[in-house]
Design a protein around this motif. Structure first.
Motif, PDB file in Angstrom:
ATOM      1  N   SER A   1       0.928  -1.182  -0.023  1.00 42.93           N
ATOM      2  CA  SER A   1      -0.195  -0.087  -0.019  1.00 42.93           C
ATOM      3  C   SER A   1       0.789   1.153   0.140  1.00 42.93           C
ATOM      4  O   SER A   1       0.781   2.228  -0.704  1.00 42.93           O
ATOM      5  CB  SER A   1      -1.035  -0.078   1.203  1.00 42.93           C
ATOM      6  OG  SER A   1      -1.610   1.317   1.246  1.00 42.93           O
ATOM      7  N   ASP A   2       2.132   1.045   0.808  1.00 44.50           N
ATOM      8  CA  ASP A   2       2.729   2.382   0.931  1.00 44.50           C
ATOM      9  C   ASP A   2       3.507   2.596  -0.925  1.00 44.50           C
ATOM     10  O   ASP A   2       3.712   3.794  -1.099  1.00 44.50           O
ATOM     11  CB  ASP A   2       3.897   2.142   1.640  1.00 44.50           C
ATOM     12  CG  ASP A   2       3.420   2.158   3.225  1.00 44.50           C
ATOM     13  OD1 ASP A   2       2.398   2.896   3.287  1.00 44.50           O
ATOM     14  OD2 ASP A   2       4.200   1.683   4.180  1.00 44.50           O
TER      15      ASP A   2
ATOM     16  N   GLY B   1       1.751   5.746  -1.203  1.00 43.71           N
ATOM     17  CA  GLY B   1       2.828   6.670  -0.096  1.00 43.71           C
ATOM     18  C   GLY B   1       3.349   7.897  -0.718  1.00 43.71           C
ATOM     19  O   GLY B   1       3.737   8.674   0.170  1.00 43.71           O
ATOM     20  N   HIS B   2       3.387   8.284  -1.979  1.00 45.50           N
ATOM     21  CA  HIS B   2       3.599   9.437  -2.490  1.00 45.50           C
ATOM     22  C   HIS B   2       2.577  10.805  -2.177  1.00 45.50           C
ATOM     23  O   HIS B   2       2.706  11.757  -2.439  1.00 45.50           O
ATOM     24  CB  HIS B   2       3.911   9.445  -3.865  1.00 45.50           C
ATOM     25  CG  HIS B   2       3.066   8.798  -4.875  1.00 45.50           C
ATOM     26  ND1 HIS B   2       2.652   7.596  -4.633  1.00 45.50           N
ATOM     27  CD2 HIS B   2       2.273   9.255  -5.757  1.00 45.50           C
ATOM     28  CE1 HIS B   2       1.756   6.944  -5.768  1.00 45.50           C
ATOM     29  NE2 HIS B   2       1.391   8.443  -6.381  1.00 45.50           N
TER      30      HIS B   2
ATOM     31  N   SER C   1      -0.203  12.315   0.681  1.00 49.46           N
ATOM     32  CA  SER C   1      -0.547  12.311   2.158  1.00 49.46           C
ATOM     33  C   SER C   1      -1.872  11.837   2.066  1.00 49.46           C
ATOM     34  O   SER C   1      -2.752  12.033   1.317  1.00 49.46           O
ATOM     35  CB  SER C   1      -0.342  13.891   2.433  1.00 49.46           C
ATOM     36  OG  SER C   1      -1.313  14.725   1.834  1.00 49.46           O
TER      37      SER C   1
END
Ligand SMILES: NC(=O)c1ccc[n+]([C@@H]2O[C@H](COP(=O)([O-])OP(=O)(O)OC[C@H]3O[C@@H](n4cnc5c(N)ncnc54)[C@H](O)[C@@H]3O)[C@@H](O)[C@H]2O)c1
Length: 491
Positions: free
Chosen positions: A276-277, A281-282, A284
């Motif tokens: 998922s990151d 993750g890019h 917020s």
């Protein structure tokens, strides 16, 4: 219902607060968390951003938010108590015990629980008849559906009253008549969630690929037709019976692992969270929330244009807002009409501005169009009159742009009647900044028309009389500066 208590202001509680405030309802909020004010404010900001895009209808003046130090203070004088505290039966029951000591006897208790049965929630209440589950979806201020569930002790009147209230706030209450754990939506979501975890754990797909399969495919279908209408079409002309005949045998195949749950351990968490990151993750969380909200608004507006599904709820909500606007207009009309009449007031939403953050040209016309609509309603040319086949059409407009205005600033219009007799209505609007600056003027000639023949005709007697009355009073006023100007006259 004018005042609502919110107990718990986390993800869901704050979402309720936002929907309530945006609908002009006062909220008394209690949440013991130290950071609650900051996190609730972030949700309120998101909601304000979303509502500015969701509808152009004039919304009620926002409700006020009162932060309370205790449950007692929050529930005092509240018509409805929305509980959104952590998902633990004993925590919720303790909150009800305290709240019941101070709440009005006819105040409704509505729990946001995702899965606890209402009969268990109300088991220790003095007045169990007034408790329901009202299970919303995140973001509460944008998703219309709310599952309404009564327990053994709930009386039907509580359910009916609550449903009417949710409808007024632009929601779609669905009464789940038989209580079961997790109700309907979370049973479905849990099924997809379990299967998704298996598919990733077994290395069949990644979080991103799985999301792509949903959002580029059946997710789009779900948003507008749900499960059964979609599969009815999949059965072709022969419909649902053919679909069942075709896919019925699959039910015995080992396609899903619903009752077989993957072991919850660090390895599974690392796998899912890591993917998922990498996938998102890019961004917020705040950025993702805004993207989600903008997409949800756009989908609901598209469905409104097609008169379908959640779009119908939005259309109904807007109709209510317009009707409310009309009654506000007529209250104003009973006030002093001997001076230019205030016909609209609003804050500039973010998407009304150009690259400089100034309100763009087209929105000046919209402001004047809204002022004209508001004035028309004041003289009785309202939705019912238009439904009967008559209205005013604008035939000529002259706008002067005199000063600039920026996002989030408040503006208002006043309207002066220059002429109102026969088929003609000649209006002059001033657009002001809240600080008193004149931003623009708009001069408009309108003709009364029959919507059947599409040609000019005289207004009905009541509308003609209301218009003539204001026109007579405004004749006493001096002609506004700039009236009758044409393009190119020296400034
Ligand atoms: N998160 C979701 O997507 C979702 C969706 C629908 C329903 N729900 C349900 O909504 C409820 C709240 O969930 P959430 O996701 O907002 O949780 P959350 O953890 O974000 O918020 C819970 C809030 O309750 C506050 N709280 C704790 N004890 C309290 C008390 N005694 N009185 C008042 N406030 C108290 C906490 O400080 C916290 O801010 C749960 O019942 C949950 O099942 C959650």
């Amino acid at each position: 219902m004018k005042t609502v208590a919110c107990l718990g202001g986390g993800v869901i509680g704050a979402g309720w607060v936002a929907r309530l405030l945006e609908n002009g309802i006062d909220v008394q909020l209690y949440d013991p968390a130290g950071n609650a004010k900051t996190s609730v404010q972030a949700v309120l900001d998101n909601a304000e951003h979303a509502y500015a895009k969701l509808t152009m209808a004039q919304r009620p003046v926002k409700g006020t938010l009162r932060w309370c130090e205790q449950i007692q203070e929050a529930v005092s004088g509240a018509d409805l108590i929305i509980e959104s505290v952590p998902e633990r039966l004993e925590v919720k029951q303790a909150v009800y015990a305290e709240a019941e000591r101070y709440a009005a006897v006819d105040a409704i208790f509505a729990s946001s629980t995702s899965g606890i049965m209402p009969s268990d929630l109300q088991a220790q209440m003095k007045h169990p008849e007034r408790l329901i589950v009202a299970h919303p979806f995140n973001p509460v201020y944008l998703l219309p559906v709310v599952e309404v569930v009564g327990g053994k002790g709930t009386v039907p009147a509580t359910i009916e009253k609550a449903q009417a209230f949710y409808r007024d706030m632009g929601m779609k209450p669905v009464h789940v008549r038989k209580e079961i754990e997790a109700f309907v939506a979370d049973r479905l979501l849990e099924a997809i969630w379990r299967e998704s975890l298996w598919l990733i754990k077994d290395g069949i797909t990644t979080t991103e690929e799985l999301d792509d399969i949903v959002r580029y495919g059946f997710g789009l279908r779900y948003a507008q037709m749900g499960v059964f209408e979609t599969y009815r079409i999949a059965g072709g002309e022969a419909g649902m019976r053919h679909f069942l005949a075709q896919f019925g045998p699959c039910l015995t195949w080992p396609w899903t692992k619903l009752m077989d749950v993957p072991e919850y351990n660090d390895e599974l968490v690392d796998l899912i969270a890591g993917q998922s990151d990498a996938q998102s993750g890019h961004y917020s969380i705040r950025e993702l929330e805004r993207i989600r909200d903008d997409n949800l608004v756009a989908i609901q507006q598209a469905l409104k244009a097609n008169e379908w599904g959640a779009g119908l709820v939005l259309a109904d909500y807007e109709k209510k807002l317009f009707d409310k606007g009309a009654s506000q207009d007529s209250t104003q009309a009973t006030n002093d009409t001997s001076q230019p009449i205030q016909t609209s007031r609003r804050r500039i939403p973010p998407d009304w501005t150009d690259y400089n953050n100034h309100m763009n040209e087209a929105r000046y016309l919209q402001c004047f169009g809204d002022a004209t609509d508001s004035f028309m309603r004041m003289i009785g040319c309202n939705a019912a009159y238009i439904d009967k086949g008559k209205s005013f059409f604008t035939v000529e407009t002259h706008i002067r742009h005199l000063d600039e205005v920026r996002v989030n600033e408040t503006i208002y219009t006043t309207t002066q009647v220059l002429k109102g007799e026969g088929k003609k209505m000649h209006l002059f609007h001033h657009l002001y900044h809240d600080d008193g600056r004149l931003l623009a003027t708009g001069e408009h000639m309108l003709l009364h028309v029959s919507l059947e023949t599409r040609s000019a005709c005289l207004p009905e007697a009541e509308v003609a009389a209301a218009l003539a009355d204001i026109a007579r009073q405004h004749k006493e006023l001096s002609l506004p500066e700039g009236a009758g100007r044409s393009v190119g006259q020296t400034l």
